[in-house]
Design a protein around this motif. Sequence first.
Motif: not given
Length: 258
Positions: A138, A151, A153-154
């Motif tokens: 990650y 995190y 993320d998209e």
Amino acid sequence: MLKKRLIGVVTIYQGRAVQSIGYCRYLPMGKPEILIENLDRWGADEILIQCIDRSLEQAGPDLALLKRIGALGLSTPLIYAGGIRNAEDAVKVVSLGADRISVDSMLWDSPWHLEKISRELGTQALIVNMPVRVGGNYFYWRNYRAQQEVYLDEEILAKLPFEWASEVMLTDWVHDGVANSFDPRLLEFFPLTKKPLIAFGGLSEYSQLQDVLAKSNVVAAGIGNFLAYKEHAIQQLKRQMIGTPIRPAQYAQEGYEL
């Protein structure tokens, strides 16, 4: 072939140049103007001034510092980071001699200002800085003011207007101030593979810099504390990096050929 750059980074805390360690410990190094003037004389391709307490204190850019630096008559392009809240701040910084600006907190607070700044100054004038680390599989992005991370993320990436910035500086905050420790996984796992990247944090040795700058998506490497340990450190690194597509020194010196 595009020549890559070595950026001398001067970190400033409470008006003084400091050695930063892990973005939590700061050792005094002296007047910023002296370090900046040295980097200009020693052949840095760019100089990044990052005033790390300005956003934390919501103090705005350090315009007084920029005026003092402007009086030095530097020949090296200058990047300024610290306290920039909006397009008006960005324009003031450039009017006082900075060639480009770098923003960090703005991505958390008001990312829509990136478009406004880009329309005022041009995309090439804007760099985005992201303190990051890799944990397992990650990619984590750190908010240094809140001392928290998310995190990457998209969903988060889709909300960040990277198209208005020319480059992204990936700062290995975990290894900040630790010699020869930059985590190369940051460059391998960063989701925006086509965005030009600047690597920073824990870069000190020429073999390490060669590996980093050999990556096609990396256009520059930033070096901070380690340039203050001895004179002409950038020139010595460039001498050693024969074969790397790096910019030559701005001036010729007897016995110094790249």
